[in-house]
Structure formats: structure tokens, C-alpha cells
Design an enzyme around this catalytic site. Structure first.
Site, PDB file in Angstrom:
ATOM      1  N   GLY A 177       4.231   4.834   5.980  1.00 35.82           N
ATOM      2  CA  GLY A 177       3.391   5.770   6.923  1.00 35.82           C
ATOM      3  C   GLY A 177       4.260   5.949   8.316  1.00 35.82           C
ATOM      4  O   GLY A 177       4.660   4.566   8.847  1.00 35.82           O
ATOM      5  N   GLY A 178       4.524   7.135   8.629  1.00 38.29           N
ATOM      6  CA  GLY A 178       5.422   7.195   9.878  1.00 38.29           C
ATOM      7  C   GLY A 178       6.749   6.560   9.711  1.00 38.29           C
ATOM      8  O   GLY A 178       7.463   6.700   8.796  1.00 38.29           O
ATOM      9  N   MET A 179       6.953   5.417  10.366  1.00 42.72           N
ATOM     10  CA  MET A 179       8.320   4.840  10.421  1.00 42.72           C
ATOM     11  C   MET A 179       7.925   3.438   9.958  1.00 42.72           C
ATOM     12  O   MET A 179       8.980   2.501   9.865  1.00 42.72           O
ATOM     13  CB  MET A 179       8.957   4.669  11.794  1.00 42.72           C
ATOM     14  CG  MET A 179       8.241   4.102  12.801  1.00 42.72           C
ATOM     15  SD  MET A 179       8.924   4.243  14.341  1.00 42.72           S
ATOM     16  CE  MET A 179       7.366   3.544  15.394  1.00 42.72           C
ATOM     17  N   ILE A 214       0.852  -1.109  -0.062  1.00 38.03           N
ATOM     18  CA  ILE A 214      -0.028   0.005  -0.090  1.00 38.03           C
ATOM     19  C   ILE A 214       0.903   1.216   0.139  1.00 38.03           C
ATOM     20  O   ILE A 214       0.734   2.139  -0.715  1.00 38.03           O
ATOM     21  CB  ILE A 214      -0.960   0.027   1.394  1.00 38.03           C
ATOM     22  CG1 ILE A 214      -2.035  -1.296   1.196  1.00 38.03           C
ATOM     23  CG2 ILE A 214      -1.615   1.345   1.323  1.00 38.03           C
ATOM     24  CD1 ILE A 214      -2.917  -1.469   2.236  1.00 38.03           C
ATOM     25  N   ASP A 226       1.548  13.618  14.873  1.00 38.81           N
ATOM     26  CA  ASP A 226       1.838  13.699  13.549  1.00 38.81           C
ATOM     27  C   ASP A 226       0.447  13.977  12.654  1.00 38.81           C
ATOM     28  O   ASP A 226       0.401  13.051  11.675  1.00 38.81           O
ATOM     29  CB  ASP A 226       2.454  12.424  13.267  1.00 38.81           C
ATOM     30  CG  ASP A 226       3.298  12.597  11.717  1.00 38.81           C
ATOM     31  OD1 ASP A 226       3.548  13.672  11.432  1.00 38.81           O
ATOM     32  OD2 ASP A 226       3.626  11.410  11.213  1.00 38.81           O
TER      33      ASP A 226
END
Length: 764
Positions: A21-23, A18, A134
């Protein structure tokens, strides 16, 4: 790491990649056990070898597991495969807000439902002690049904740890070290400076995202990361880019983007009323993010206000009066949930019960634009209700209708009446604008009609405000629960009763307040937004657990769920005043007074917070003016006596204290003893001490009250001993009274300072 198609992680089969996202990196997968598609998130390759990142990843799982909200993507599972961990999340189809904004800015009409849901999701996280850290368009998912889903709590931080058993918010679980984490364009100045991050950091990010949605451009931008950071720390957004938005929305953005966190909203829920309004109706009091004061109402405000007068009982049996009163209260409660409508509280509306009055006179006294009145005839299993709504400006009947139903259909009947009132507003009041929030009777999944009627009878008994009536109400609530253990109304009513028992010392404070807490939690497990249960829980958090942050959050949630809930505003104002937030306390108390203008409690509460803010003359004038309206009322008398005593006007204070000696819990009696001691009438003060000892043997403890008299007598050490005992016994009145000026003779004693810190109040 990148998972390959058809890879297996236990019961999960990877379908496709997909994105990131973030880390972490996210893929679509199938849960082979349950036959549903999910999202799998694993640490990205760049973070996989980092112990800090791995620890943060595990923390993300713990934090997201603590959240259960329709606008927050759910966590299904957390597992390990070979040498890496993974999260299993709700799979949310549809574009992100970032995808939507790639085609241009939004209109207010398009943005409103999206950002109201974001507010609700953030508020839910904040009330669990969790800051997202975030928030950005890429983390706001828009599913095809119009439901917003907030994603990616990978950088979230728990500012309080949450004890599931006690529902208590506790300081702790802080990240160590100053770590610059987040997306610079949406990070608050305090985040960028590596300072402590709290809920208001998310409010900054919310302002950034809302600005971008309205303008199509980021509020703070630069060609490089350094330029982006500099723009946030020193620049300002170009507000001309959102000039087409309503004034209230522009003010909302500006307030969210205040560099000083203390100048932003205290709660993200403060944004909801502004977003809900249409046009330029919603504007902000820039000094205080609280509801409007109780000054002269504008025509627009008055036109959005309603008094529901007690329905007349036309039944042949006078004992059925409980039913007509109960039906009135249920309709009043349902209408109170509407954010665009101010509904006058029960105590003020019911002041006109049994009186022949002109509705225009009622409207003028209560400062409302409309009056709803009706009649109820109950006969066997049938009930007939006639209702009409009056325009107070000219006394004309805008709408009337008769409802003839089976008693078993009482919930549907309440919903019909409520819906008809809302429809009538839209038909006849051009000033009543904005989206309609569905108001309903909140019927539970299954209802025992007899239990419901017992709850009505209990409330009717309690409304007498007598000791016998109160005890009868408790018995009726227990009877209702015996028939229907899932009755949130009965649980909430009992919780209110035990809160009063504990607060006033009618029974042991710890036992009573503990029962109030348990009952309110049971009620909230059935009806999560019940405002009465939330206020009970908030009060218990403050006065039993000394958890002022948890109490504040619960008060805010109660007001958010029922904006016209006067006692919620009153309780919040007292909490704010104890914390030294006097300006906000006054504004909130004024709102409570506006909602319940004939209530002596609201008058006394407003006077008290004004007095604590140093507005002594204003407080005295308010109380003296209300004496004619509430002659001999012990709450008004006590508050007036306290102010006069503290100002050294002892002879004037004396009759007011004498009028309050019969108040539950003996606080009025102890206040009289303190005054008599100051007037050098020691022998009389000593007799009051003996009375307090006698009452303590027969009822709950009286340590606080004895400390008050001993302070007046100048016996500081004994007074401090009693205050310590009051804290040990968790006496409900201690938090309320500890900052009273009557205890100022003790304020420089280290023991007193330690006591204040122990119960969560600021030391002098």
C-alpha cells in the site's frame, strides 16, 4: 522489504503477508503484550534506501497519529527495528472497495452508507489540516459490520500544522518541490501539474471513486500512465454511465470533477446532504454550494419543516416555567440534528409564547409544514407531558400522546418524544424520505439531575435578554458546574457568556475570549459535536486568534452536526462575507433567515451581507420592511443606520443610530459619533469620544469605537493609533468592523493595509 513469517519486531510477531500500500508493504502480526492482531507496515524494498521516502514514512506516522475517527484506521505505534522503521496500525478485516467493484457497480442504496462514511472521514482529516492525496477504492476498506475504514495516509500532506495545546491551525509544514505522488486515475489536475494540493484535491478523488462505484468504470482511464494523465487534464467522464443514478448524485459527481478547484465544493461535507437524499430530491445550486435561499418554499421543502412551539406550563408553581421552556428547547435541539428536517429556531418559535394563535397561521408565518405543541405538568418528582403534531395544511392532528414519567427519566422522555415525532413523519408525510438519523438528547454517561435543572434555569434566565438575566444565567451555569464539572451544556453556556463579554467589551477582550476558548474546548472534549460550543470556538479562532481557516472549519462542523442551527449559518455567512465570498455569504444568510424568520439578528445579518455584496437597495428594503416587525430593535436600527450613513443619507440615518446607542459595547454610540462628525457636528462627536474614554476606564477597552469617531472627524493618525491598540488588545469587534465603509478614508494608508493583513483580512 518483505517481512518473513514468525519474524519479531520487538513485541510484534509477524503472522502473514497482506499486501502493498502506497510506498509500504503490510503484514498481519500479533501484539504479544496486548494479545491482539495488528497490521505492520514497513517501507517497501524499492523505497527503503531513499531518505525522502523514509522522511515521508515518518510524516505518515505523525499525520495519522493526529487523526482519531471511527472511519479512519487507527495508528497504534511507531518503532524501529535494526535498520528500518515500521508502523503498527489497526488491522481491518474485510474487502476493499476495489474488491467489491470487481464484481460490478453498486446501487445507490448500497453506495450511500459507504460514501457518507468516506465523507465523514475525509472531513475529519481536512478539519485537522490533512489532505489524503491518494483516495482510491483500494484505500477504502469495508469491514463486516458495515463500517468503512479509510486506509493509507502514506502520501498525506499537512496543509496546516496543528498545535495540540491551542487547537490552532497554522500555515506551514509544506512539502518542498513539485512531486508527482498518487495514483494517476484519481489524481486531480492540480496534482498532476505539480501545483499546490488542498482539500479540494481530495474532493476530486472522491468524485472519481463515486463515479466508479456507480458505473463500474474509472472516470479517467488510458492504456498507459501518460494516457491516464492526458485523460484527466483534457478529457471528461462519460456521464451516461451513471444515468440511472439520481439527478442530485450525478450533479454531485460533476461538481467534484470540475477542473477548476474553485468550482468544486469548498468542503467535502457539502456532499453529505446530497448523498443522504433519496430519489431526485437532492439537486445542486451550481453556483453556490450552500443551502437553499429564503424564497418561496416548494411544497416538498415545506413538508419537511417543523416548528416546535413552547410547551405550556400547567404546573401549579409558575416558577416551573423554566422547565417547560427547557424541555421544549431540548426536543427542538434533538430534532435539529436530523439532516432531512428543517426545524425553526427558538427565537422565532418562542415569539408565539403565551399567545392564542391558530397553528395554521403560525405555520404560514414560519413557512413550515408541521407544528408540534404540548404542555408540561411538573409535580414533585413526577412530570406529565402531552404532545401533539399538527398538519398545517388542514389543521388536523396527526399524532398525540401523553407521557407520565419520573423526573429522573427526563432524558429517556426526551428521546421518546423525539422518536415519536420522527415516526409520525414517516407515517404521514410521503415527502419526508431518506434514512432517519437517530436524534437523541445526547445524554452523558452520568447525569446529575440537579445540575441539569440548573442549566435549564440558566437558559431561561438568559432568554430574557436583559443584563440582570444574563448575569443570573452565568451564576446558574457556575452552580451547575459545581455539582457536575462534566456538564457540557453548562460549559457551553458559560463559553457563550464569556464570548459575549469579550465581543462587546464588557470585560477585557483577551481574558474573556481566552476563557470562552478554554470552556468551549472543555465542552467539546465531552460532546465533540456540540454546535454551540463549536460556534464559540470558531468565533474565538477568528476574533482572538485571527485564524480564519480554523474558524471556518469549526462553523462548518457546527452546521454539519446540527443542520437547523440558525446561529451557525448566520456566523458562517458573516465569516464568508469578511473573506469576500459574497455569493456564498448571501445564500448562507438566507438559510439562517429561513430557519429563524422572526429573529432581528437574522434579518440584520442578511441585510449586512447583501449590502457588503453591493446590493444596497435590497438590503435597505429588507430592513425597512422588518421595522414594523421589530420596532425600535437596536440591531436592526444600527444596521439600517450604517447603510443610510454610508450612502450619504445622513438625516435619515440619525434616528436609527440614536435608537442603537444603548447597545452593549458602545458600537452604536460610536457609530452615532461618526455620523455626527460627518454632519459637521464636531462638538457633539467630541463629547461621545469623552464618553467612550469614561466607559473604557470602567469596563473593557474602546479603541475600535474611538477609531470610528476619530475617522469621522478626519483625524486619521489618531484613528490608526487606536486601531493598532485595538489589534494589540484583541478587541472582539475589530474583525467585524475593519472592512466597514466607515473606515474607507483610511484604506489607502499603508498602516491600515498592514492592519488588515495582520488580522487575516484581504488588503484593499
Amino acid at each position: 522489504m518483505r517481512l518473513q513469517q514468525n519474524a519479531r519486531l520487538g513485541a510484534y510477531e509477524v503472522l502473514s503477508f497482506i499486501g502493498s500500500g502506497g510506498m509500504g508493504e503490510v503484514c498481519r502480526a500479533r501484539d504479544t503484550r496486548l494479545g491482539r492482531e495488528v497490521a505492520i507496515k514497513v517501507l517497501s524494498k524499492v523505497h527503503a534506501a531513499s531518505p525522502t521516502a523514509a522522511s515521508r514514512f515518518e510524516r505518515e506516522a505523525r499525520l495519522q497519529a493526529a487523526l482519531n475517527h471511527p472511519s479512519i484506521a487507527a495508528l497504534y505505534d511507531y518503532g524501529e527495528h535494526e535498520d528500518f522503521a515500521f508502523l503498527v496500525l489497526e488491522l481491518v478485516d474485510g474487502p476493499t472497495l476495489r474488491d467489491r467493484l470487481s464484481s460490478g457497480p453498486m446501487t445507490v442504496e448500497e453506495a450511500r452508507p459507504i460514501f457518507l462514511q468516506v465523507v465523514d472521514a475525509l472531513a475529519a482529516a481536512h478539519e485537522r489540516g490533512i489532505v489524503h492525496r491518494d483516495l482510491k477504492p483500494a484505500n477504502v476498506k469495508l469491514n463486516p459490520e458495515g463500517r468503512v475504514k479509510l486506509l493509507d495516509f502514506g502520501l498525506a500532506k499537512r496543509i496546516f500544522s496543528f498545535d495540540r495545546d491551542s487547537e490552532t491551525l497554522l500555515e506551514g509544514d509544506e512539502l518542498t518541490g513539485a512531486q508527482l505522488v498518487g495514483t494517476p486515475s484519481y489524481m486531480s489536475p492540480e496534482q498532476l501539474r505539480g501545483e499546490k494540493v488542498v482539500e479540494r484535491s481530495d474532493i476530486w478523488a472522491f468524485g472519481c471513486v463515486l463515479f466508479e462505484a456507480l458505473s463500474g468504470r474509472r472516470a479517467f482511464h488510458g492504456k498507459s500512465r501518460a494516457e491516464q494523465i492526458a485523460a484527466t487534464l483534457t478529457g471528461a467522464p462519460d456521464m451516461e454511465l451513471i444515468a440511472a443514478a439520481p439527478l442530485g448524485w450525478r450533479q454531485l459527481v460533476a461538481r467534484c470533477l470540475e477542473r477548476d478547484p474553485d468550482r468544486r465544493f469548498e468542503s467535502i461535507r457539502d456532499a453529505a446532504p446530497i448523498l443522504s437524499q433519496a430519489g431526485d430530491a437532492a439537486t445542486l445550486d451550481w453556483k453556490v454550494p450552500a443551502p437553499p435561499d429564503n424564497g418561496p418554499a416548494s411544497p416538498a421543502t415545506t413538508r419537511r419543516s417543523l416548528a416546535v412551539l413552547p410547551f405550556v406550563n400547567l404546573s401549579s408553581d409558575e416558577d416551573d416555567e423554566y422547565f417547560s421552556d427547557g424541555l421544549t428547547e431540548e426536543i427542538m435541539s434533538a430534532l435539529s440534528r436530523l439532516p432531512h428536517l428543517m426545524v425553526v429556531a427558538r427565537s422565532s418559535a418562542f415569539a408565539f409564547k403565551g399567545r392564542q394563535v391558530d397553528v395554521r397561521e403560525v405555520a404560514e408565518i414560519l413557512n413550515v409544514g408541521y407544528v408540534l405543541e404540548g404542555s408540561v405538568r411538573k409535580s414533585g418528582t413526577r412530570v406529565r407531558v402531552g404532545v401533539q403534531m399538527i398538519d398545517a395544511s388542514d389543521g388536523s392532528c396527526l399524532w398525540s400522546e401523553r407521557f407520565d414519567r419520573e423526573l429522573a427519566d427526563i432524558f429517556a422522555l426526551q428521546d421518546e418524544i423525539t422518536g415519536a415525532v420522527v415516526h409520525s413523519f414517516h407515517e404521514h408525510s410521503g415527502s419526508f424520505t431518506g434514512d432517519v438519523v437517530e436524534a437523541s438528547s445526547a445524554k452523558p454517561a452520568s447525569v446529575d439531575l440537579e445540575a441539569y435543572l440548573l442549566v435549564m434555569k440558566a437558559r431561561f434566565a438568559a432568554s430574557s435578554l436583559s443584563g440582570d438575566g444574563f448575569l443570573q444565567a452565568i451564576q446558574l451555569y457556575h452552580a451547575a458546574l459545581a455539582r457536575d464539572p462534566s456538564s457540557a451544556a453548562a460549559l457551553g453556556g458559560l463559553a457563550e457568556g464569556y464570548l459575549a463579554f469579550g465581543f462587546y467589551g464588557v470585560m477585557d477582550s483577551r481574558d474573556a475570549l481566552g476563557q470562552a476558548r478554554d470552556l468551549s474546548l472543555r465542552a467539546l472534549s465531552i460532546a465533540p459535536e456540540d454546535p454551540r460550543a463549536l460556534v464559540v470556538l470558531a468565533s474565538v479562532k477568528e476574533i482572538l486568534e485571527w485564524d480564519l481557516a480554523g474558524g471556518y472549519n469549526a462553523y462548518r462542523k457546527a452546521i454539519a452536526s446540527s443542520p437547523s442551527f440558525a446561529i451557525g449559518h448566520y456566523s458562517l455567512s458573516q465569516s464568508l462575507s469578511r473573506r469576500g465570498r459574497h455569493e456564498a455569504a448571501i445564500a448562507t444568510a438566507e438559510r439562517a433567515h429561513a430557519l429563524d424568520p422572526l429573529s432581528p439578528l437574522m434579518v440584520a445579518g442578511l441585510a449586512q451581507v447583501r449590502y457588503e455584496a453591493g446590493q444596497e437597495e435590497d438590503a435597505l428594503r429588507l430592513l425597512q420592511e422588518s421595522e414594523g416587525l421589530h420596532p425600535g430593535n437596536p440591531i436592526v436600527a444600527l444596521t439600517l443606520g450604517v447603510i443610510l450613513r454610508d450612502l450619504g443619507r445622513y438625516p435619515e440615518a440619525l434616528p436609527h443610530f440614536e435608537a442603537s446607542v444603548d447597545m452593549p459595547g458602545d458600537f452604536g454610540l460610536a457609530s452615532l459619533g461618526n455620523l455626527l462628525a460627518r454632519m459637521q457636528r464636531q462638538e457633539e462627536a467630541e463629547k461621545i469620544l469623552e464618553q467612550l474614554d469614561s466607559h473604557a476606564r470602567n469596563q473593557g477597552t474602546r479603541h475600535l469605537e474611538k477609531a470610528l469617531v476619530l475617522t469621522g472627524l478626519g483625524r486619521a493618525e489618531q484613528a490608526l493609533d487606536e486601531l493598532d491598540a485595538s489589534a494589540e488588545n484583541r478587541e472582539g469587534r475589530l474583525l467585524m468592523a475593519a472592512t466597514m465603509r466607515a473606515f474607507h478614508p483610511l484604506q489607502h494608508d499603508p498602516r491600515f493595509q498592514t492592519l488588515l493583513r495582520r488580522i487575516g483580512l484581504p488588503a484593499a
